[in-house]
Design a protein around this motif. Structure first.
Motif, PDB file in Angstrom:
ATOM      1  N   UNK A  46       1.045  -1.078  -0.025  1.00 53.27           N
ATOM      2  CA  UNK A  46      -0.092   0.152  -0.015  1.00 53.27           C
ATOM      3  C   UNK A  46       0.764   1.177  -0.091  1.00 53.27           C
ATOM      4  N   UNK A  47       2.165   1.370   0.886  1.00 49.06           N
ATOM      5  CA  UNK A  47       2.874   2.562   0.785  1.00 49.06           C
ATOM      6  C   UNK A  47       3.413   2.691  -0.724  1.00 49.06           C
ATOM      7  N   UNK A  50       0.687   4.096  -2.947  1.00 51.93           N
ATOM      8  CA  UNK A  50       0.443   5.416  -2.254  1.00 51.93           C
ATOM      9  C   UNK A  50       1.525   6.454  -2.696  1.00 51.93           C
ATOM     10  N   UNK A  51       2.784   6.044  -2.855  1.00 60.19           N
ATOM     11  CA  UNK A  51       3.722   6.922  -3.325  1.00 60.19           C
ATOM     12  C   UNK A  51       3.632   7.132  -4.773  1.00 60.19           C
ATOM     13  N   UNK A  52       3.345   6.003  -5.602  1.00 61.06           N
ATOM     14  CA  UNK A  52       3.017   6.161  -6.973  1.00 61.06           C
ATOM     15  C   UNK A  52       2.041   7.310  -7.208  1.00 61.06           C
TER      16      UNK A  52
END
Length: 80
Positions: A46-47, A50-52
Motif C-alpha cells: 500500500x505504501x 500510495x507513493x506512485x
C-alpha cells in the motif's frame, strides 16, 4: 539463429537490448526457467502504491502551476 530467421544479435538490436541479455533469456526459456522469474517478487504494498499516486498528483500540480504562471504573465501583458 532464431525461429524467424534473425540472428540473436539482429533480434537484440531490433529490441534495443544487449545481445548477451537476449542470449540469457533464450537459454532460460530453453531450460524452462523463464517462467520462474518474478515469482518471488512481492506485490507492491500500500505504501508503494500510495507513493506512485502522490508522485502522479505532484506531476499534475506542477503542470497546473506552470500553466497558471503562463496565463498570469499573458494577462498581465495584455492589461498593460
Amino acid at each position: 539463429m532464431l525461429s524467424n530467421g534473425l540472428t540473436t544479435s539482429e533480434a537484440a538490436r531490433w529490441l534495443s537490448i544487449s545481445a548477451k541479455t537476449l542470449s540469457n533469456w533464450i537459454l532460460l526459456a530453453l531450460e524452462r526457467k523463464l517462467v520462474l522469474i518474478g515469482q518471488n517478487q512481492a506485490s507492491p504494498c500500500d505504501a508503494e502504491m500510495g507513493l506512485v499516486r502522490v508522485k502522479r498528483e505532484l506531476a499534475e500540480v506542477n503542470m497546473q502551476r506552470s500553466l497558471l504562471k503562463k496565463f498570469a504573465a499573458y494577462f498581465a501583458k495584455q492589461s498593460q
